[in-house]
Design a protein around this motif. Structure first.
Motif, PDB file in Angstrom:
ATOM      1  N   VAL A  54       0.706  -1.063   0.144  1.00 13.87           N
ATOM      2  CA  VAL A  54      -0.127   0.125   0.219  1.00 13.87           C
ATOM      3  C   VAL A  54       1.012   1.216  -0.098  1.00 13.87           C
ATOM      4  CG1 VAL A  54      -1.620   1.259   1.436  1.00 13.87           C
ATOM      5  CG2 VAL A  54      -1.967  -1.121   0.989  1.00 13.87           C
ATOM      6  N   THR A  55       0.910   2.057  -1.027  1.00 17.73           N
ATOM      7  CA  THR A  55       1.356   3.381  -1.081  1.00 17.73           C
ATOM      8  C   THR A  55       0.608   4.517  -0.884  1.00 17.73           C
ATOM      9  OG1 THR A  55       3.053   2.375  -2.404  1.00 17.73           O
ATOM     10  CG2 THR A  55       2.969   4.484  -2.508  1.00 17.73           C
ATOM     11  N   ILE A  56       1.102   5.336  -0.110  1.00 22.23           N
ATOM     12  CA  ILE A  56       0.070   6.603   0.313  1.00 22.23           C
ATOM     13  C   ILE A  56       0.977   7.662  -0.503  1.00 22.23           C
ATOM     14  CG2 ILE A  56      -0.861   8.446   1.559  1.00 22.23           C
ATOM     15  CD1 ILE A  56      -2.018   5.343   2.089  1.00 22.23           C
ATOM     16  N   GLY A  57       0.695   8.170  -1.766  1.00 22.56           N
ATOM     17  CA  GLY A  57       1.653   9.261  -2.340  1.00 22.56           C
ATOM     18  C   GLY A  57       1.589  10.487  -1.851  1.00 22.56           C
ATOM     19  N   GLN A  58       2.386  11.400  -2.208  1.00 21.74           N
ATOM     20  CA  GLN A  58       2.971  12.596  -1.711  1.00 21.74           C
ATOM     21  C   GLN A  58       1.598  13.533  -1.549  1.00 21.74           C
ATOM     22  OE1 GLN A  58       6.205  14.632  -3.556  1.00 21.74           O
ATOM     23  NE2 GLN A  58       6.205  16.095  -1.726  1.00 21.74           N
TER      24      GLN A  58
END
Length: 132
Positions: free
Chosen positions: A34-38
């Protein structure tokens, strides 16, 4: 992937990776990363193999590895095997380190087609040594 400018409310359960650049309130249960972008803003609980935060996250994390990059902010309770915080990254909350004998959160590789699609969508380093 949830694009910037998109707002999502609800729970998600998936076998693959998830990338958030918009806003989401709910829970994520992923067998992948899971990636929470900028530009991503997430409020809720995450259970995944690896969580990478370069945006803002408020909630609980249960993962093998949590990475908070320089622009990332995480507040809440975390339960991880590995925690990486780059200079500039922020973490406020409580943490619990999983023991090495705790089973890892692994992806289901029984579906070869899904696995092949994932490797195209999210290439990984050929090295098996963790990058810190």
């Amino acid at each position: 992937m949830v694009a910037a400018g998109t707002e999502l409310t609800g729970d998600i359960e998936l076998k693959d990776n998830f990338h958030l650049d918009g806003k989401m309130q709910g829970n994520i249960n992923a067998r992948g990363d899971v990636t929470i972008g900028q530009s991503g803003r997430f409020q809720g609980d995450v259970k995944a193999k690896r969580v990478l935060v370069s945006g803002h996250m408020d909630g609980k994390v249960d993962a093998d590895r949590l990475e908070i990059v320089a622009s990332g902010q995480v507040s809440g309770d975390i339960k991880v095997r590995e925690l990486v915080i780059e200079p500039g990254g922020q973490f406020v909350g409580s943490s619990h380190v999983k023991k090495h004998d705790t089973p890892r959160l692994v992806q289901d590789n029984s579906d070869a087609e899904s696995s092949a699609a994932e490797s195209v969508a999210a290439p990984r380093n050929a090295s098996t040594t963790p990058v810190e």
